[in-house]
Write a protein that holds these residues in place. Structure first.
Motif, PDB file in Angstrom:
ATOM      1  N   ASP A   1       0.826  -1.207   0.000  1.00 63.41           N
ATOM      2  CA  ASP A   1       0.000   0.000   0.000  1.00 63.41           C
ATOM      3  C   ASP A   1       0.861   1.258   0.000  1.00 63.41           C
ATOM      4  N   ALA A   2       1.952   1.246   0.759  1.00 60.47           N
ATOM      5  CA  ALA A   2       2.857   2.398   0.789  1.00 60.47           C
ATOM      6  C   ALA A   2       3.499   2.609  -0.581  1.00 60.47           C
TER       7      ALA A   2
ATOM      8  N   GLY B   1       1.081   9.174  -5.988  1.00 63.22           N
ATOM      9  CA  GLY B   1       1.323  10.562  -5.619  1.00 63.22           C
ATOM     10  C   GLY B   1       2.470  11.206  -6.372  1.00 63.22           C
ATOM     11  N   SER B   2       3.290  10.422  -7.031  1.00 61.94           N
ATOM     12  CA  SER B   2       4.497  10.952  -7.673  1.00 61.94           C
ATOM     13  C   SER B   2       4.411  11.072  -9.191  1.00 61.94           C
ATOM     14  N   ILE B   3       3.539  10.315  -9.819  1.00 61.84           N
ATOM     15  CA  ILE B   3       3.507  10.282 -11.285  1.00 61.84           C
ATOM     16  C   ILE B   3       2.187  10.841 -11.793  1.00 61.84           C
TER      17      ILE B   3
ATOM     18  N   SER C   1      -2.858   8.141 -11.144  1.00 59.54           N
ATOM     19  CA  SER C   1      -3.519   8.334  -9.852  1.00 59.54           C
ATOM     20  C   SER C   1      -4.506   7.221  -9.507  1.00 59.54           C
ATOM     21  N   ASP C   2      -4.781   6.329 -10.435  1.00 64.86           N
ATOM     22  CA  ASP C   2      -5.730   5.236 -10.198  1.00 64.86           C
ATOM     23  C   ASP C   2      -4.999   4.061  -9.539  1.00 64.86           C
TER      24      ASP C   2
ATOM     25  N   VAL D   1       5.849   4.319 -14.082  1.00 69.37           N
ATOM     26  CA  VAL D   1       5.387   3.545 -12.918  1.00 69.37           C
ATOM     27  C   VAL D   1       6.361   2.405 -12.637  1.00 69.37           C
ATOM     28  N   LEU D   2       6.749   1.675 -13.669  1.00 70.23           N
ATOM     29  CA  LEU D   2       7.670   0.548 -13.479  1.00 70.23           C
ATOM     30  C   LEU D   2       9.050   1.032 -13.017  1.00 70.23           C
TER      31      LEU D   2
END
Length: 115
Positions: A11-12, A19-21, A25-26, A76-77
């Motif tokens: 979850d973290a 929150g960073s990309i 946001s989904d 994301v990756l």
């Protein structure tokens, strides 16, 4: 290679990524992308093949299965890899074992020559 376990660390990680990309946001889509990535990587490694992010993104996109645009999915990756492999990452769930001290060298005196 095991898939990452769901839980507070997971979850973290998802929170940090969403929150960073921009455009990622989904939470559900981020989790889906990471799950697909780890499955792909596990299958490739088990087959003795190279794991290739660009190939994964290209194949998934061509099949219409990519959760985000290729640029966002790639980010994301990359961020997931960076966070999971950061030396002082709070997301790491397993603490490193303390270093094992090396034994002191034992010096034995040479025997005195016998004449």
């Amino acid at each position: 290679m095991a898939l990452p376990a769901a839980g507070s660390d997971d979850d973290a990680l998802i929170d940090e990524i969403t929150g960073s990309i921009d455009g990622a946001s989904d939470r559900k889509r981020v989790r889906s992308l990471l799950t697909a990535w780890w499955r792909y990587a596990a299958v490739r490694v088990a087959a003795g093949a190279q794991v290739d992010t660009a190939k994964f993104l290209s194949e998934r996109s061509s099949l219409g299965l990519l959760e985000f645009p290729v640029e966002v999915a790639g980010a994301v990756l990359e961020l997931e890899y960076a966070l999971a492999n950061a030396p002082a990452s709070p997301l790491m769930s397993v603490a490193a074992a303390p270093p094992v001290p090396e034994p002191e060298p034992v010096f034995e005196p040479e025997p005195e020559p016998v004449f």
